[in-house]
Design a protein around this motif. Structure first.
Motif, mmCIF file in Angstrom:
data_model
loop_
_atom_site.group_PDB
_atom_site.id
_atom_site.type_symbol
_atom_site.label_atom_id
_atom_site.label_comp_id
_atom_site.label_asym_id
_atom_site.label_seq_id
_atom_site.Cartn_x
_atom_site.Cartn_y
_atom_site.Cartn_z
ATOM 1 N N TYR A 1 0.815 -1.219 0.000
ATOM 2 C CA TYR A 1 0.000 0.000 0.000
ATOM 3 C C TYR A 1 0.848 1.268 0.000
ATOM 4 O O TYR A 1 0.323 2.368 0.066
ATOM 5 C CB TYR A 1 -0.928 0.001 1.228
ATOM 6 N N GLY B 1 11.484 8.034 7.200
ATOM 7 C CA GLY B 1 11.875 7.994 5.800
ATOM 8 C C GLY B 1 10.652 7.648 4.957
ATOM 9 O O GLY B 1 9.536 7.844 5.423
ATOM 10 N N GLY B 2 10.856 7.002 3.854
ATOM 11 C CA GLY B 2 11.856 6.017 3.493
ATOM 12 C C GLY B 2 12.217 5.164 4.708
ATOM 13 O O GLY B 2 11.494 5.134 5.678
ATOM 14 N N GLU B 3 13.285 4.459 4.617
ATOM 15 C CA GLU B 3 13.740 3.687 5.775
ATOM 16 C C GLU B 3 14.968 4.391 6.363
ATOM 17 O O GLU B 3 16.053 4.347 5.769
ATOM 18 C CB GLU B 3 14.046 2.247 5.363
ATOM 19 N N THR C 1 11.131 6.036 13.524
ATOM 20 C CA THR C 1 10.165 5.109 12.937
ATOM 21 C C THR C 1 10.896 4.275 11.890
ATOM 22 O O THR C 1 11.502 4.831 10.973
ATOM 23 C CB THR C 1 9.001 5.866 12.264
ATOM 24 N N SER D 1 7.314 -0.512 12.318
ATOM 25 C CA SER D 1 6.136 -0.801 11.506
ATOM 26 C C SER D 1 6.119 -2.284 11.192
ATOM 27 O O SER D 1 7.115 -2.835 10.711
ATOM 28 C CB SER D 1 6.191 -0.012 10.196
ATOM 29 N N MET E 1 -4.905 5.276 5.269
ATOM 30 C CA MET E 1 -5.252 6.604 4.746
ATOM 31 C C MET E 1 -5.078 6.648 3.224
ATOM 32 O O MET E 1 -4.235 5.934 2.681
ATOM 33 C CB MET E 1 -4.344 7.667 5.379
#
Ligand code: SAM
Length: 365
Positions: free
Chosen positions: A47, A84-86, A119, A143, A215
């Motif tokens: 997603y 990010g991104g990561e 994150t 995540s 979202m």
């Protein structure tokens, strides 16, 4: 069980909002800055389009991010979230945290260290959790959209990643970055079967699991899932609460969620536990219970642009002004000017809603 009353969804414009602290024209103090330090990612979540196009925007030097962060802190920001991104793909992320940890709050009675959060998708976390903690990181959010390896691979489209992420979560807890928050976006028919398993995961691993309503951030259907965003595809707060309220955790003998008080007015999550207090579930409901009225956030994209809302239709080029030689005073003035125009709220689900001008991976989640 009863829910807390709905938070107000929009801010009301105030006549005299001017004081030295950074505020928007609705009087909301901006205390929380999310900084994307790369828009590259090593996952390709269905997603999020991550990895389908690769990086689209430039990365700045750490010195540039630090200068911008310092300016925001001087205006009242107290919490920095690297994303990010990561973000762990970015070389020198640990050193960047160490530098940020030198900064102090400006509008508290005494100068305090900042709250520095990260994150991450957790893939590289196992080896970096302790160095990040030692550098001054205070919190980590991982995540993770499934608690079984097969569904996890179907979502991330990266084989054998589940065990690495689990190791990352455990390493973060062991390094003193707990309680680790684990964020899960639910897509109906894809991973909503995992709700109860996530509750068990929270109880077993001692992590805070937070479900986030999906979202509308992408133009195209969620790849591989065959689904475009629609209100029906969103697994809403009410539905998650009903499912967990009816659930009897293993070994507990009774069902029923217990609501926990919010940690702060600007908290985005409704919080719950079970009768024995083991496990914590947060639900972040930007679609069914918008919390814009309490928003304290702005974002910096990896290429140094300010976004005042996830759903903004435009960015504001702070880095461009830096490159052209603007002074700190001029940049601070620019930040105030941009933040003053922060949107009252998003318009998800309303007629005429427009998707944001960048997708999540390029904004910084
Ligand atoms: N790579 C890091 C990670 O995985 O946490 C940081 C960036 S990622 C874009 C941040 C978060 O945004 C992830 O938790 C992801 O699930 C979430 N996200 C992406 N697209 C979303 C959407 N359409 N709705 C809700 N959350 C979304």
């Amino acid at each position: 069980m009863t829910l807390l009353p709905s938070l107000d969804i929009a801010a009301t414009r105030l006549p005299g909002y001017g004081d030295a602290r950074l505020r928007d024209s609705y009087g909301r103090a901006i205390t929380d800055l999310r900084v994307s330090i790369t828009d590259r990612c090593n996952f390709r979540c269905v997603y999020c389009r991550t990895g389908n196009e690769g990086a689209q925007y430039a990365e700045l030097s750490h010195a540039d991010y630090l200068r911008m962060i310092r300016l925001f802190v001087s205006l009242g920001v107290e919490k920095i979230r690297l994303t990010g991104g990561e973000p762990l793909l970015r070389q020198g992320a640990v050193e960047l945290v160490r530098e940020i940890a030198q900064l102090r709050t400006v509008f508290t009675e005494t100068p305090e260290p900042l709250d520095i959060a990260l994150t991450t998708n957790g893939h590289l976390l196992a080896g970096l959790a302790q160095p990040l903690r030692d550098a001054g990181l205070t919190r980590v959010t991982v995540s993770m959209d499934a608690v079984d390896a097969e569904t996890f691979t179907a979502i991330t489209r990266v084989p054998r990643s589940f065990d690495r992420v689990l190791a990352g979560i455990r390493a973060a807890g062991a390094a003193g970055l707990g309680p680790v928050k684990v964020n899960c976006v639910l897509l109906r028919g894809f991973n909503d079967s995992q709700i109860e398993a996530f509750a068990e995961f929270s109880r077993r691993e001692g992590v805070i699991v937070r479900f986030i309503e999906w979202m509308p951030l992408e133009e195209t259907p969620a790849a591989g899932s065959g689904r475009s965003w629609s209100r029906e595809a969103v697994v809403s707060l009410d539905e998650i609460v009903a499912r967990l309220d009816a659930y009897q955790p293993e070994g507990l003998g009774i069902s029923g969620l217990v609501e926990l008080p919010a940690n702060a007015a600007s908290e985005t999550a409704r919080r719950y536990t079970f009768a024995d207090g083991r496990g914590e579930i947060g639900i972040i409901a930007p679609v069914s219970r918008p919390f814009c009225g309490h928003c304290s956030r702005v974002r910096l994209t990896s290429d140094g642009k300010i976004r005042t809302c996830l759903f903004s239709q435009m960015d504001h080029d702070l880095a461009g002004r830096m490159v052209r030689g603007a002074s700190d005073a001029a940049l601070s003035e620019y930040i105030r000017h941009v933040v003053e125009k922060k949107e009252a709220r998003h318009h998800i689900g309303e007629p005429g809603f427009e998707k944001p001008s960048r997708s999540m991976v390029h904004i910084g989640g």
